[in-house]
Design a protein around this motif. Structure first.
Motif, mmCIF file in Angstrom:
data_model
loop_
_atom_site.group_PDB
_atom_site.id
_atom_site.type_symbol
_atom_site.label_atom_id
_atom_site.label_comp_id
_atom_site.label_asym_id
_atom_site.label_seq_id
_atom_site.Cartn_x
_atom_site.Cartn_y
_atom_site.Cartn_z
ATOM 1 N N ARG A 165 -15.124 -12.239 -37.396
ATOM 2 C CA ARG A 165 -14.833 -13.562 -36.853
ATOM 3 C C ARG A 165 -14.294 -13.481 -35.431
ATOM 4 N N THR A 166 -13.729 -12.338 -35.056
ATOM 5 C CA THR A 166 -13.175 -12.196 -33.708
ATOM 6 C C THR A 166 -13.636 -10.879 -33.097
ATOM 7 N N LEU A 167 -14.165 -10.962 -31.889
ATOM 8 C CA LEU A 167 -14.672 -9.792 -31.176
ATOM 9 C C LEU A 167 -14.035 -9.709 -29.790
ATOM 10 N N LEU A 168 -13.871 -8.488 -29.309
ATOM 11 C CA LEU A 168 -13.591 -8.243 -27.899
ATOM 12 C C LEU A 168 -14.842 -7.624 -27.300
ATOM 13 N N VAL A 169 -15.296 -8.169 -26.174
ATOM 14 C CA VAL A 169 -16.518 -7.699 -25.530
ATOM 15 C C VAL A 169 -16.156 -7.280 -24.108
ATOM 16 N N LEU A 170 -16.405 -6.010 -23.775
ATOM 17 C CA LEU A 170 -15.992 -5.479 -22.480
ATOM 18 C C LEU A 170 -17.202 -5.159 -21.619
ATOM 19 N N GLU A 171 -17.165 -5.658 -20.384
ATOM 20 C CA GLU A 171 -18.231 -5.367 -19.427
ATOM 21 C C GLU A 171 -17.679 -4.468 -18.317
#
Length: 267
Positions: free
Chosen positions: A119-125
Motif C-alpha cells: 500500500r505504501t512505496l518509496l520510489v527513488l530516482e
C-alpha cells in the motif's frame, strides 16, 4: 559451527572479499562480479544472516566472537580471526565495530513481486549517495512502508555504507530496481498506486493535502543535486512540497523522506 581460522598475514588470499573497502568504484565492480556484499557490525551481520542471506565468510577480531557466537553456530562458513590492526590493514579503515561478513547476493525480485499487496512505496530516482540510500531505507522501515523501488542509476542498497547507515533495514524491506525509467511512474499508477512526487515545482501542494485520502501511495524522491527529472515530475499523478519557513527551500533527501513518510503514514 563456523570454522575459526586465525590469519596472521594481511596478504592472505582468503581475505580477498574484505580488501580496499574504502574504494567505492573497485568495490562496486568486485561485488557485482562476484555476487557478494559486505555487512559490518554485530547487529547488521546478525540481521543479514537472519534474513536468509548465505554467508561466504566472516572476518572479526577475537573480542567479537562471543557476541556473534549464536550466528557462527548456525553455519560451517569459515570465520577468519585477525587482530584489529590487521583488520584495518586489510580493509583500509578502522573497523571499530569489529565484525564483518561477506554474504551472497540473491537475484532481485520482479516489480510485480515487490508491489503485490503493498500500500505504501518509496520510489527513488538517481539517489547516488550510499548514505542517503541507507537512511531512506531506514526511514521507510521506521514508518512501516511496504517496499522501496530504485531507478536504474540509484546507488546500491547493499553497499556496505548503505547497509550500515540503514542499520540493516534493507534486509527487512522488499526492494528491487525498476525495469525501465521512462514510464516507471505511469506503470505504478496503472497498478493502482497514486504517485506523489516531492518537488519544489510551481503548483505543488503541501504534502499533507497531497496524500490525504489516498489508499495506495508511491512517494517519489529525486537526486541529491537536481531533484526529480522533468520526465518524472510531469508524469507523477500528484506533486507535493514540504512547507518550510521563508528562505529555506529544501531538505536533504533523506530528511525529506523522513518527513514525507511520517505524514503519509498518518494520512
Amino acid at each position: 559451527m563456523a570454522e575459526l581460522i586465525e590469519v596472521t598475514d594481511a596478504a592472505d588470499p582468503r581475505l580477498a572479499d574484505y580488501r580496499d573497502l574504502r574504494d567505492v568504484q573497485l568495490r562496486t565492480h568486485l561485488e557485482a562480479e562476484h555476487g557478494l556484499f559486505l555487512a559490518e557490525g554485530e547487529k547488521v551481520v546478525r540481521r543479514a544472516v537472519e534474513a536468509g542471506h548465505t554467508p561466504r565468510s566472516f572476518l572479526m577480531a577475537p573480542r567479537w566472537l562471543e557476541g556473534l557466537a549464536d550466528v557462527l553456530a548456525t553455519t560451517t562458513t569459515p570465520c577468519y580471526v585477525v587482530s584489529e590492526a590487521m583488520a584495518e590493514q586489510v580493509t583500509g579503515f578502522h573497523v571499530h565495530r569489529g565484525a564483518l561478513a561477506s554474504l551472497e547476493r540473491r537475484p532481485l525480485p520482479t516489480l510485480d513481486e515487490v508491489v503485490d499487496g503493498a500500500r505504501t512505496l518509496l520510489v527513488l530516482e538517481d539517489v547516488v549517495d550510499h548514505t542517503n540510500v541507507g537512511a531512506i531505507f531506514r526511514c521507510g522501515a521506521a514508518f512501516g512502508f511496504d517496499a522501496v523501488l530504485l531507478a536504474p542509476r540509484c546507488a546500491d542498497p547493499l553497499y556496505r555504507r548503505s547497509i550500515k547507515v540503514g542499520m540493516g533495514a534493507v534486509f527487512a524491506t522488499p526492494w528491487t530496481r525498476l525495469p525501465e525509467w521512462y514510464d516507471a511512474l505511469p506503470s505504478l499508477d496503472a497498478r493502482g498506486f497514486t504517485t506523489v512526487a516531492l518537488t519544489l515545482a510551481e503548483g505543488a501542494r503541501p504534502i499533507e493535502k497531497a496524500v490525504s485520502g489516498l489508499d495506495r501511495v508511491a512517494l517519489v524522491l529525486g537526486s541529491e543535486g537536481h531533484g526529480l527529472s522533468p520526465r518524472w515530475e510531469r508524469t507523477a499523478a500528484r506533486r507535493a512540497v514540504i512547507p518550510m519557513r521563508e528562505g529555506i527551500d529544501s531538505l536533504n533527501v533523506a530528511a525529506a523522506a523522513a518527513v514525507a513518510c511520517y505524514v503519509t503514514t498518518r494520512r
